[in-house]
Design an enzyme around this catalytic site. Structure first.
Site, PDB file in Angstrom:
ATOM      1  N   ASP A 110      -0.609  26.695  16.737  1.00 40.11           N
ATOM      2  CA  ASP A 110       0.160  25.941  17.739  1.00 40.11           C
ATOM      3  C   ASP A 110      -0.727  24.897  18.396  1.00 40.11           C
ATOM      4  O   ASP A 110      -1.942  25.066  18.474  1.00 40.11           O
ATOM      5  CB  ASP A 110       0.586  26.825  18.919  1.00 40.11           C
ATOM      6  CG  ASP A 110       1.391  28.013  18.528  1.00 40.11           C
ATOM      7  OD1 ASP A 110       1.941  28.011  17.433  1.00 40.11           O
ATOM      8  OD2 ASP A 110       1.441  28.947  19.361  1.00 40.11           O
TER       9      ASP A 110
HETATM   10  N1  URA Z   1       0.446  33.127  16.952  1.00 37.89           N
HETATM   11  C1  URA Z   1       0.845  32.231  17.864  1.00 37.89           C
HETATM   12  O1  URA Z   1       1.637  32.540  18.733  1.00 37.89           O
HETATM   13  N2  URA Z   1       0.326  30.994  17.801  1.00 37.89           N
HETATM   14  C2  URA Z   1      -0.565  30.603  16.876  1.00 37.89           C
HETATM   15  O2  URA Z   1      -1.016  29.451  16.874  1.00 37.89           O
HETATM   16  C3  URA Z   1      -0.959  31.550  15.926  1.00 37.89           C
HETATM   17  C4  URA Z   1      -0.431  32.812  15.987  1.00 37.89           C
END
Ligand code: URA
Length: 242
Positions: A110
């Site tokens: 993310d």
């Molecule tokens: N889980 C999440 O919530 N975000 C990420 O970037 C990776 C795993």
């Protein structure tokens, strides 16, 4: 040994059109072992040490295809055009954006997650890492908004936790508490926003998320956020040895 025409090799590495490469060759701006390569149609064997022996416009040749990078992804950059903001590719040399085969991220993090992100132009390698049956584990350091209750590790390892809007429970997740609001979790699959949704399902909230390991490969301590380096064969093999 695979060989490519000089103009094709350099065009695929993003140095310009085949016509532009022909111009560079004629102008004696492309050297191998110190000697100019003036014929753009000459076939060049892709020896692994070619980038150290060849230069274009006075600079060593870019890495050959078959590239795998470790990037320390900073907060605020995105892995996909679908999210607003600068892309992770903006952290790499500009010419690399024109490579063919293109570099892609191995899975995604993310925008507000930092840490170890792999990129490769090797489609088979990418597939080997992300294929569900490969079960390459991913470890995250989690900072929580509220104190842990004490039952989280058992619920996460049960293989019974269901995320909102899904009809299949999560595979077991290993969790190690560090203190009241910090823990690590190791996932063996990758669902959308999995860590954040997992802790939401447990009544908590993720304040900060950082990935520090993919398979047996850990993020190097000497890579600051935003920095990257090219992985060698042993490090690529380490991804699969966990
Ligand atoms: N889980 C999440 O919530 N975000 C990420 O970037 C990776 C795993």
């Amino acid at each position: 040994m695979k060989a490519l025409r000089l103009d094709r090799l350099l065009a695929n590495l993003g140095y310009g059109s085949r016509r532009e490469i022909e111009g560079l060759a004629r102008a004696r701006r492309i050297l191998r072992d110190g000697a100019p390569l003036t014929d753009a149609s000459a076939r060049i064997p892709l020896d692994p040490d070619l980038p150290a022996r060849m230069s274009v416009m006075g600079e060593l040749l870019d890495p050959l295809p078959g590239l795998c990078l470790m990037l320390h992804k900073p907060l605020g950059v995105t892995c996909s055009h679908k999210e607003a903001g600068p892309l992770v590719y903006s952290l790499l040399p500009e010419r690399w954006r024109r490579r063919d085969p293109a570099l892609s991220t191995v899975g995604r993090l993310d925008k507000e997650t930092s840490g170890l992100l792999l990129l490769t132009d090797d489609g088979a390698l990418l597939h080997r890492i992300i294929a569900p049956k490969a079960k390459v584990a991913k470890r995250y350091r989690v900072t929580l908004a509220r104190p842990l209750q004490g039952d989280e590790a058992a619920i996460l390892s049960s293989g019974e936790l269901m995320l909102e809007g899904e009809d299949r429970p999560l595979l077991p997740v290993e969790m190690e508490p560090q203190d009241a609001t910090h823990c690590t979790v190791t996932l063996h699959e990758g669902r959308y926003h999995q860590v954040r949704r997992m802790f939401a399902a447990l009544g908590n909230h993720v304040d900060a998320l950082h990935r520090d390991k993919v398979g047996g490969l850990a993020l190097s301590d000497d890579l600051a956020a935003g920095e990257y380096r090219i992985l060698g064969p042993d490090e690529i093999a380490a991804i699969f040895s966990q």
